[in-house]
Design an enzyme around this catalytic site. Structure first.
Site, PDB file in Angstrom:
ATOM      1  N   GLY A  42      43.999  39.936  32.354  1.00  0.00           N
ATOM      2  CA  GLY A  42      43.035  39.439  31.376  1.00  0.00           C
ATOM      3  C   GLY A  42      43.650  38.953  30.086  1.00  0.00           C
ATOM      4  O   GLY A  42      42.936  38.538  29.167  1.00  0.00           O
ATOM      5  N   SER A  71      53.767  41.729  36.056  1.00  0.00           N
ATOM      6  CA  SER A  71      55.180  42.179  36.051  1.00  0.00           C
ATOM      7  C   SER A  71      55.392  43.239  34.973  1.00  0.00           C
ATOM      8  O   SER A  71      56.063  42.987  33.977  1.00  0.00           O
ATOM      9  CB  SER A  71      56.133  40.993  35.860  1.00  0.00           C
ATOM     10  OG  SER A  71      55.767  40.136  34.806  1.00  0.00           O
ATOM     11  N   GLY A  87      52.041  39.897  30.949  1.00  0.00           N
ATOM     12  CA  GLY A  87      51.028  40.508  30.097  1.00  0.00           C
ATOM     13  C   GLY A  87      50.012  41.246  30.949  1.00  0.00           C
ATOM     14  O   GLY A  87      50.038  41.178  32.183  1.00  0.00           O
TER      15      GLY A  87
END
Length: 203
Positions: free
Chosen positions: A37, A108, A34
């Protein structure tokens, strides 16, 4: 898969199944992906706490921590990001062979890199892609380091979500709405998923 020349794989006398039996649970990679944050590290460590409470053998590979050592020589270009994930995938695979549940928290951003890690492991259930689904604006609000602001000013190059793309998983094994749900609920989603797959027993 590339490997060094003149090397041969040494077959251990104690195998993965032996270690899983001793541990009382299966091993796997929980791959949290993701935006910066989005809650990847927070969720990975919270899930590890619950797994530890249940007596599971675990470890967390965190993006910033890994770049202090194993990947300290890499930057954030597309090629370096790919190499970063390749190295982490290999380390995670070794932990799976050791019978451990390994939780990784990395942006990623590229689908092909995440798929490459999935292809490193033997079984379908050895790689569980967990997408931490959090809107960019909420990620920016959470950014106590001011990285997004600096990226928008052009002070940080190749910053995912601003000057470098993030490719949302096409078919994540589990999507967790980390933007508007509390950590405990998100942990429950992950634990329930592991139970449903038969990787851990009910707590």
């Amino acid at each position: 898969m590339d490997k060094s020349s003149n090397t041969f794989w040494h077959q251990a006398t104690i195998n993965r199944e032996d270690r899983e039996k001793q541990n009382g649970h299966a091993s796997t990679i929980l791959w949290f992906t993701g935006l910066s944050g989005s809650g990847k590290s927070t969720l990975a460590h919270a899930v590890e706490e619950e797994l530890h409470r249940r007596g599971c053998r675990t470890t967390v590979l965190d993006g910033d921590n890994v770049r202090h050592g194993l990947c300290g020589d890499l930057g954030f270009t597309e090629n370096d990001r790919t190499e970063n994930i390749r190295r982490i995938g290999q380390v995670a695979r070794l932990f799976v062979d050791a019978g451990v549940i390994v939780l990784t928290a990395f942006i990623s951003p590229f689908r092909v890199d995440r798929q490459r890690v999935r292809m490193m492991v033997e079984k379908e259930q050895d790689f569980i892609e967990v997408f931490c689904d959090c809107p960019l604006e909420i990620c920016e609000q959470r950014d106590v380091k001011g990285l997004y602001q600096r990226a928008r000013k052009g002070e940080i190059q190749d910053f995912t979500g601003i000057s470098s793309p993030y490719e949302t998983p096409a078919n994540a094994d589990l999507t967790v709405a980390t933007g508007d749900r509390d950590v405990a609920d998100c942990v429950n989603d992950v634990i329930t998923h592991l139970e449903q797959r038969g990787l851990i027993s009910g707590g």
